[in-house]
Design an enzyme around this catalytic site. Structure first.
Site, short mmCIF file in Angstrom:
data_model
loop_
_atom_site.label_atom_id
_atom_site.label_comp_id
_atom_site.label_asym_id
_atom_site.label_seq_id
_atom_site.Cartn_x
_atom_site.Cartn_y
_atom_site.Cartn_z
N PHE A 21 0.84 -1.20 0.00
CA PHE A 21 0.00 0.00 0.00
C PHE A 21 0.87 1.25 0.00
CE2 PHE A 21 0.67 -0.87 4.49
CZ PHE A 21 0.86 0.38 5.06
N CYS A 22 0.26 2.35 -0.47
CA CYS A 22 0.92 3.65 -0.54
C CYS A 22 -0.17 4.70 -0.49
CB CYS A 22 1.76 3.75 -1.81
SG CYS A 22 0.83 3.44 -3.32
N THR A 23 0.15 5.94 -0.73
CA THR A 23 -0.83 7.02 -0.56
C THR A 23 -2.00 6.89 -1.53
OG1 THR A 23 0.96 8.48 0.15
CG2 THR A 23 -1.14 9.51 -0.42
N CYS A 45 2.55 1.47 -4.83
CA CYS A 45 2.24 0.08 -4.44
C CYS A 45 1.88 -0.78 -5.64
CB CYS A 45 1.17 0.02 -3.37
SG CYS A 45 -0.21 1.16 -3.52
N VAL A 101 -4.09 4.37 0.28
CA VAL A 101 -4.63 4.74 1.59
C VAL A 101 -5.79 5.72 1.44
CG1 VAL A 101 -4.10 5.85 3.80
CG2 VAL A 101 -2.41 4.36 2.72
#
Length: 249
Positions: free
Chosen positions: A182-184, A189, A210
């Site tokens: 996961f990432c922003t 990701c 996210v």
């Protein structure tokens, strides 16, 4: 009531003319009164924009009229004031630098898990096949320090180009498990999940990152806030700026 619409979006799609597209998109964005950053590369587009809601959505609709961007999905949030100082459009080698030419999302997207599914897996303590779920934070260390999922792996990388080497070092910890990167907003990701698959790890990305998780699920299993690259600095799980932004002088 917050009146400035903020959007983040990316799409891996082949662009043969990123330099020519740069001037066109900048002219449109400035004419619409938008501020933010658009990054273009042969592999696609990544953008962060803010402005009046109709202008932002109109810009995205016009962008999607180009068949190359028809599948562009934007994550929305709101602020009381404009969080960007100016409008920038840049051409780079990659829209998110990884320095791994074999990782080509435009040739085939990474597998993804929806926010609702991830929350269910975390609630039940395993995926639907009963396997252990490992959350892998692919963001830079300073971003992770503002907030992350409970129990997520954090390899303390300082830039995304360090991710492949970190993955090689930690591969044995991931094999045989269901890994969710996961990432922003999803861009890092997605590349991370593809690279992990290349080295034999069963990986998928969190769809929408996210911000997408916050929009659909809220803060379940999350601790802290989410760092964003504008003057808002961080957002809470309700996608509200965690601190006030000074209005333009």
């Amino acid at each position: 009531m917050a009146s400035v619409l903020n959007v983040s979006a990316y799409l891996f799609t082949h662009l043969s003319d990123p330099h020519a597209l740069r001037s066109v998109l900048r002219e449109r964005a400035v004419a619409a009164g938008l501020r933010g950053t658009i990054i273009l590369a042969e592999e696609g587009l990544n953008l962060f924009l803010a402005g009046e809601a109709g202008a932002v959505r109109g810009f995205l609709d016009e962008l999607r009229a180009d068949s190359r961007f028809a599948d562009l999905v934007a994550q929305e949030s709101w602020s009381d004031v404009q969080p960007f100082a100016r409008m920038l459009v840049k051409v780079k080698r990659e829209i998110i630098r990884m320095d791994r030419p074999t990782v080509r999302p435009g040739a085939g997207r990474a597998r993804a898990v929806t926010p609702d599914t991830l929350r269910r897996w975390l609630d039940q303590g395993a995926d639907d096949d009963g396997r252990e779920v490992v959350l892998l934070d692919t963001r830079n260390a300073f971003e992770v320090d503002h907030g992350t999922f409970e129990g997520a792996l954090d390899w303390r990388i300082e830039r995304f180009t360090e991710f492949p080497d970190a993955a090689a070092r930690h591969r044995s910890e991931l094999v045989g498990k269901t890994v969710v990167s996961f990432c922003t907003g999803g861009i890092r990701c997605e590349k991370a999940a593809l690279h992990l698959e290349e080295i034999g790890v069963d990986a998928r990305q969190l769809e929408g990152g996210v911000l997408g998780y916050f929009a659909q699920v809220g803060g379940s299993h999350w601790t802290g806030e989410c760092f964003v690259f504008d003057e808002r600095e961080t957002l809470d799980p309700q996608l509200r700026p965690a601190r006030a932004i000074a209005a333009d002088a």
